[in-house]
Design a protein around this motif. Structure first.
Motif: not given
Length: 391
Positions: A142-146
């Motif tokens: 899982p990758v989170t882009v803020v």
């Protein structure tokens, strides 16, 4: 005595073009100071991270004959002595200085865990570090882009197109600078790419393997990419020059420092009349040209030109085959119309290529750069004026 020494600090879209344009006047001694030996295409860093493009160009192909490149960083500006102190310990004397340090895109220390665990993307070294980290992860991690602005959207889309499990945390809203139809188009394409979009919440904490949303929800995140906003290097303020609250150099409408007529700003680090233009590659080139023209006018003893730049919109890529080109009025306010799909992608690619080719064109033919004019700006009287209608 001839006063023809010009030092340009920063070799980005504004600084590199300014250095080339200064060659309009014969005999100008031009030094460009940049921390890297290569030009960085910041608008392609999301592609570099995903491995779909390079993001550097050799300065040898961009700088005109007579422009001296010094690979170093400015540690301080001693304006009273007209001297730049370099981090290497060297010094550069100048008669005029163009301050084109650009913007930064690091990770904020105000969000718990962000400085320790999040990855920036807005600078080449940060993007290279992120690229290496992504290469270590399994494809389904899982990758989170803020950040729901253009950088965050492009990064999320690029990785989503590769099959990564991406969540985009937007804060207030997705693509807030776009009109409603354009925002809907962006949301549709992100959904097709499998990107989960979270609006109305921000990231309140970053952990090694998770993010904590402002509402308290904990989401798994093998890598968290921070793409929320830009900052400005603190060189001007640290050197005793007046800046706005964000650290941009305060100037008049000719981009001349309010403290020193020998210091001229360009690009993201300039705050003309305390009302800076949108930080963008689009504005950087014309501001670099104007900064050079201001310096050349002062050398010639003539009145420098004032800012005359109109906007036409902004473009966001959504993977390699799709983009949304949001149209705007000349004052940079969005209209309801946009261009999407493959036509939008073609416009986006043309824009990226043009930004670099304009620098090279200025090297071959100084003074050749052109841009859309007639936008609203503060005049010398401090009154906002508008010339022209929608774009």
């Amino acid at each position: 005595m001839s006063e023809n020494r010009v030092v340009v600090i920063g070799g980005g879209y504004a600084g590199a073009l300014a250095a080339n344009r200064l060659r309009l006047r014969a005999g100008v001694d031009i030094t460009l100071v940049n921390p890297r030996a290569e030009f960085v295409e910041r608008v392609r860093l999301h592609q570099f991270v995903a491995g779909t493009s390079q993001a550097t160009v050799e300065f040898g192909s961009l700088l005109g004959e007579g422009v001296r490149l010094v690979v170093d960083s400015a540690a301080a500006i001693e304006s009273s002595a007209r001297r730049v102190l370099l981090e290497s310990g060297g010094t550069l004397d100048y008669d005029y200085l163009i301050y084109a340090v650009g913007s930064t895109a690091g990770v904020p220390s105000s969000v718990p865990g962000a400085a320790e665990f999040a990855y920036g993307i807005g600078e080449f070294e940060l993007a290279r570090r992120l690229s290496a980290r992504l290469a270590e992860l399994p494809a389904d991690a899982p990758v989170t882009v803020v950040g729901g602005g253009l950088t965050g959207i492009e990064t999320a889309a690029e990785l989503g197109e590769q099959g990564r499990a991406v969540t985009l945390v937007c804060g207030r809203s997705l693509a807030p600078s776009f009109g409603l139809p354009g925002r809907r188009a962006v949301a549709k394409w992100l959904s097709r790419l499998g990107v989960a979009v979270v609006e109305g919440e921000s990231v309140g904490e970053v952990r090694a393997d998770a993010v904590v949303l402002s509402g308290g929800e904990v989401r798994a995140s093998a890598v968290t990419i921070w793409a929320a906003g830009f900052g400005v290097p603190g060189l001007a303020a640290a050197s005793g020059l007046r800046t706005d609250e964000a650290g941009r150099l305060l100037t008049d409408e000719t981009l001349t420092s309010v403290d020193d007529v020998r210091v001229v700003a360009a690009g993201d680090a300039a705050a003309p009349s305390g009302r800076p233009l949108r930080m963008s590659c689009y504005a950087a080139g014309p501001l670099g040209a104007l900064a050079a023209d201001t310096v050349l006018s002062r050398m010639a003893g003539t009145e420098p030109p004032v800012i005359n730049l109109a906007f036409s919109g902004a473009c966001v890529s959504l993977g390699r085959g799709v983009a949304v080109r949001q149209l705007a009025r000349r004052d940079d306010s969005a209209v309801s119309a946009y261009v999407g799909g493959r036509v939008g992608a073609a416009i986006k690619e043309f824009t990226c290529r043009f930004a670099v080719s304009r620098i090279g064109g200025e090297a071959k033919r100084p003074g050749s750069a052109r841009w859309l004019k007639g936008g609203p700006r503060l005049g010398r009287s401090g009154v906002v004026t508008v010339d022209g209608g929608g774009a």
